[in-house]
Design a protein around this motif. Structure first.
Motif, short mmCIF file in Angstrom:
data_model
loop_
_atom_site.label_atom_id
_atom_site.label_comp_id
_atom_site.label_asym_id
_atom_site.label_seq_id
_atom_site.Cartn_x
_atom_site.Cartn_y
_atom_site.Cartn_z
N TYR A 112 0.83 -1.21 0.00
CA TYR A 112 0.00 0.00 0.00
C TYR A 112 0.86 1.25 0.00
CZ TYR A 112 0.98 -0.37 5.01
OH TYR A 112 1.60 -0.50 6.22
N CYS A 113 0.29 2.29 -0.61
CA CYS A 113 0.91 3.61 -0.60
C CYS A 113 0.45 4.33 0.68
CB CYS A 113 0.45 4.38 -1.83
SG CYS A 113 0.60 6.17 -1.64
N PRO A 114 1.37 4.88 1.45
CA PRO A 114 0.95 5.48 2.73
C PRO A 114 0.14 6.76 2.57
CG PRO A 114 3.30 5.86 2.34
CD PRO A 114 2.83 4.93 1.26
N LYS A 155 9.44 3.57 0.81
CA LYS A 155 9.24 4.77 0.01
C LYS A 155 8.29 4.44 -1.14
CE LYS A 155 13.73 6.92 0.78
NZ LYS A 155 15.12 6.75 0.40
N CYS A 156 7.35 5.33 -1.37
CA CYS A 156 6.47 5.20 -2.52
C CYS A 156 6.67 6.45 -3.37
CB CYS A 156 5.03 5.07 -2.06
SG CYS A 156 3.84 5.03 -3.42
N PHE A 157 6.59 6.30 -4.69
CA PHE A 157 6.88 7.41 -5.60
C PHE A 157 5.68 7.71 -6.51
CE2 PHE A 157 10.80 5.57 -4.19
CZ PHE A 157 11.71 6.61 -4.09
N CYS A 158 4.47 7.40 -6.03
CA CYS A 158 3.29 7.56 -6.88
C CYS A 158 2.82 9.02 -6.90
CB CYS A 158 2.17 6.63 -6.42
SG CYS A 158 1.32 7.22 -4.95
N GLU A 159 1.76 9.27 -7.65
CA GLU A 159 1.27 10.64 -7.79
C GLU A 159 0.66 11.14 -6.47
OE1 GLU A 159 2.14 12.62 -10.07
OE2 GLU A 159 0.94 14.26 -9.25
N ASN A 160 0.01 10.24 -5.72
CA ASN A 160 -0.52 10.66 -4.40
C ASN A 160 0.61 11.15 -3.51
OD1 ASN A 160 -3.32 10.13 -4.60
ND2 ASN A 160 -2.92 7.93 -4.44
N CYS A 161 1.73 10.45 -3.58
CA CYS A 161 2.88 10.83 -2.75
C CYS A 161 3.51 12.13 -3.25
CB CYS A 161 3.91 9.70 -2.72
SG CYS A 161 3.34 8.31 -1.73
N ALA A 162 3.51 12.32 -4.57
CA ALA A 162 4.07 13.57 -5.12
C ALA A 162 3.27 14.77 -4.61
CB ALA A 162 4.04 13.52 -6.65
#
Ligand SMILES: [Zn+2]
Length: 672
Positions: A112-114, A155-162
């Motif tokens: 999962y993305c945090p 670490k997540c590098f998705c758009e939500n994280c951006a």
């Protein structure tokens, strides 16, 4: 905050992997083994909420009742460690993205993305449902939030994280000009005009801006901590008196546990030392670190293994007696609980060959279960240790942000490992049975006499002043090479290394000479010649005196170890990685000066720590050798061996190989 009034003993329990009749057998076996606490439901989201918004607690009700009827309390998992398949299907963008843009799939765990918005709303609903269901159950003693946060996806590098990263940066730096200044974006033309131009540090043609990378460590740590705090808020509201924790992983780089520990009620952690490494020094170091996170408050070892794990290349079991020995070694350094992964060894899945308290085949003589039962019955006799503390006069600085910064790329020596330099200093104290705390440079250091700062590369604002005050008031500060180099944004302190520590140490470092891995140099001190590796600093004295000089290379004769009087104390600088003999002698001289003595004089590979309250002291002596050792206890004291209950006057004491003594001190009259 004590979870139980006894030493907690038990493990992760996953009854959903077994038919109901096994639950009764498990409870009986637990009772026999002295188990008083199990961690339940950690991976049970898909079982508790089999489809969106539909909850099924019947099975869990039954399990908890059976356990409680057998005297076993529950450390209840919040079940959020694995998002269910239905959730992933409904929200495919909840899957995390790696630095190359690859989306990680469902099928293992922690996928999962945090920063996924619906993840957070679903977690809140699930945790509230569990807390409401069991808030009044007498078996509930503790909350086990999630599991080993970030262990696979840190670490997540998705758009939500951006999007979340930009918001985080805006809160931190307020203006884009300030960010440009802090990140040094004029280098390589990386200047930003507005926040929307900024992205996570994804895979790039070459070295990424190190200040950006450092902030991404901070941002991801904060994002994952926010997940924990989301759960904590619900649990605290529904069950205000139940302690809340999440299992840490010792020296786990991605999460700043000093920061996290301020938000848990008790530190719990998982430890899997490799039996191939012999003496479990790093395990001891991590126990000391974990105890230090909440300033000496006892912790719980939430997971260890009875015998062998399944995730190394070759999984060597602990020999007979070693699980017991290492459990006591953990208690000796401040644990109020010894728990395992897991209770019953799984039949299927990725961890079916991971050891457990009940192995695949159980009979009366099974070594593992026999050792588990022996330890469980012994620990029942150690209730008095619960809540007792360890007193240390020596502290080692450990700072996660410094760790992140020092291991970013493009350094003079890119194979430096923060932990191994910390361990080099710790090892000498461990061997001498000197109690050690770990501290942050910003902590109150006044209770210590000696503070060691291995590779304190990053010195944040105000930290140098804490160190200055510590030395000025009489302390000894020992600083290793490559310290005092950058500020909190990884920008170099100009005007001479070690930057803000220069006046305390009375030196400046003109050049670095990193060594190839095979290079060994020599250093001279007044009592001999020693090896050094890894690094040499070209040091100019500014008031300090040399304690040792280099023997070889173009800087032969220049100082390598220096001592500077500052106020009532001294600053010692070690401009290389000296061998154990030199480091040990240097530390011994400092310890003698401050009248810091080993707790007890013992043979090699015998570990001694002391737990105490205001009223009494208890020695825990662990013989890691496979042969008997003899040691002498002060003759004016009477001791009670807490394991067999016998009292005896000090003097000669023999301890068998791979054995332990837990000795509570009494005075002459036998009074505690
Ligand atoms: Zn993400």
């Amino acid at each position: 905050m004590n979870v139980l009034s006894s030493i907690c003993y038990g493990g992760d329990y996953n009854p959903e992997q077994w038919p109901e009749e096994i639950w009764y057998e498990d409870a009986q076996l637990m009772q026999k083994a002295g188990v008083n606490l199990v961690s339940l439901g950690i991976f049970s989201w898909s079982k508790i909420e089999p489809s969106d918004g539909l909850f099924d607690f019947e099975w869990l009700d039954k399990v908890i009742d059976i356990l409680y009827d057998h005297g076993v309390y529950v450390n209840l998992g919040t079940a959020t460690a694995t998002t269910p398949a239905w959730f992933v299907k409904k929200y495919p963008d909840s899957l995390p993205t790696d630095e190359s843009g690859v989306i990680l799939s469902f099928g293992s765990r922690q996928h999962y993305c945090p920063n996924h918005p619906q993840l957070i709303t679903h977690i809140k609903r699930l945790v509230r449902a569990i807390a409401e269901r069991y808030k009044n159950h007498p078996a509930l003693k503790m909350w086990h939030v999630n599991n080993e946060y970030a262990c696979h996806v840190s670490k997540c590098f998705c758009e939500n994280c951006a999007v979340a990263f930009r918001k985080w940066l805006k809160e931190r730096y307020k203006t884009i000009d300030e960010l440009n200044e802090r990140w040094g974006t004029n280098f390589w033309g990386q200047r930003y005009n507005n926040w929307d131009e900024i992205n996570p540090p994804k895979k790039a043609p070459t070295f990424i801006n190190p200040s950006q990378e450092l902030d991404y460590y901070r941002f991801m740590n904060d994002s994952i901590l926010r997940l924990f705090l989301t759960e904590k808020e619900v649990l605290r509201e529904v069950t205000p008196n139940i302690p809340i924790s999440t299992n840490f992983m010792g020296s786990f780089k991605p999460l700043n546990y000093f920061q996290w520990a301020q938000h848990v009620d008790i530190v719990t952690w998982d430890s899997y030392p490799d039996p191939r490494e012999g003496l479990p020094i790093q395990h001891a170091m991590m126990n000391d670190l974990m105890r230090s996170l909440r300033k000496g408050q006892p912790f719980i070892l939430m997971e260890q293994v009875t015998s062998h794990v399944n995730w190394r290349d070759i999984n060597v079991p602990k020999p007979p007696g070693v699980m017991r020995l290492w459990s006591y070694a953990t208690i000796a350094r401040g644990a109020d609980g010894i728990m395992f992964f897991q209770w019953r060894q799984s039949r299927a899945g990725a961890e079916k060959f991971h050891g457990a308290m009940v192995p695949h085949f159980l009979n009366e003589n099974n070594r593992i279960y026999r050792e588990v039962t022996q330890l469980g019955q012994e620990l029942k006799k150690l209730d008095c240790l619960v809540g007792s503390r360890i007193k240390a006069e020596v502290a080692i600085i450990f700072d996660w942000e410094n760790w992140w910064a020092v291991e970013l790329s493009s350094k003079p020596h890119n194979k430096l490992r923060y932990i191994s330099i910390v361990e080099a200093y710790y090892r000498e104290l461990y061997k001498r049975n000197i109690a050690v705390d770990f501290v942050r440079p910003s902590d109150d250091l006044t209770k210590y006499k000696v503070v060691i700062a291995p590779i304190l590369y990053m010195v944040k604002e105000g930290e140098d002043e804490k160190l200055r005050q510590f030395v000025a008031s009489g302390g000894t500060l020992i600083v290793s090479f490559f310290s005092g180099i950058v500020d909190e944004n990884d920008r170099v302190y100009l005007g001479g290394y070690p930057g803000p520590l220069r006046d305390i140490l009375g030196i400046f470092v003109e050049e670095f000479v990193p060594y190839p891995e095979t290079k060994v140099n020599k250093i001279y001190s007044n009592d001999g010649e020693y090896d050094c590796t890894t690094w040499a600093d070209i040091i100019r004295l500014e008031g300090a005196e040399p304690l040792a000089t280099f023997k070889g290379d173009w800087y032969a004769g220049l100082p390598v170890v220096t001592r500077n009087c500052y106020g009532k104390g001294e600053g010692i600088y070690v401009g290389t990685y000296p061998d154990s003999n030199y480091l040990g002698k240097l530390l011994e001289q400092v310890l003698v000066k401050h009248h810091i003595n080993p707790i007890l004089e013992v043979a090699e590979n015998v570990e001694v720590q002391q737990r105490e309250t205001d009223e009494w002291k208890c020695l825990i002596i662990i013989n890691h050798n496979d042969y008997e050792v003899t040691l002498s206890l002060p003759e004016d004291k009477v001791y009670q061996n807490m394991i067999d209950g016998k009292c005896f006057r000090g003097g000669e004491l023999r301890i068998q190989g791979v054995d332990v003594a837990v000795l509570r001190e009494h005075d002459e009259a036998g009074k505690v």
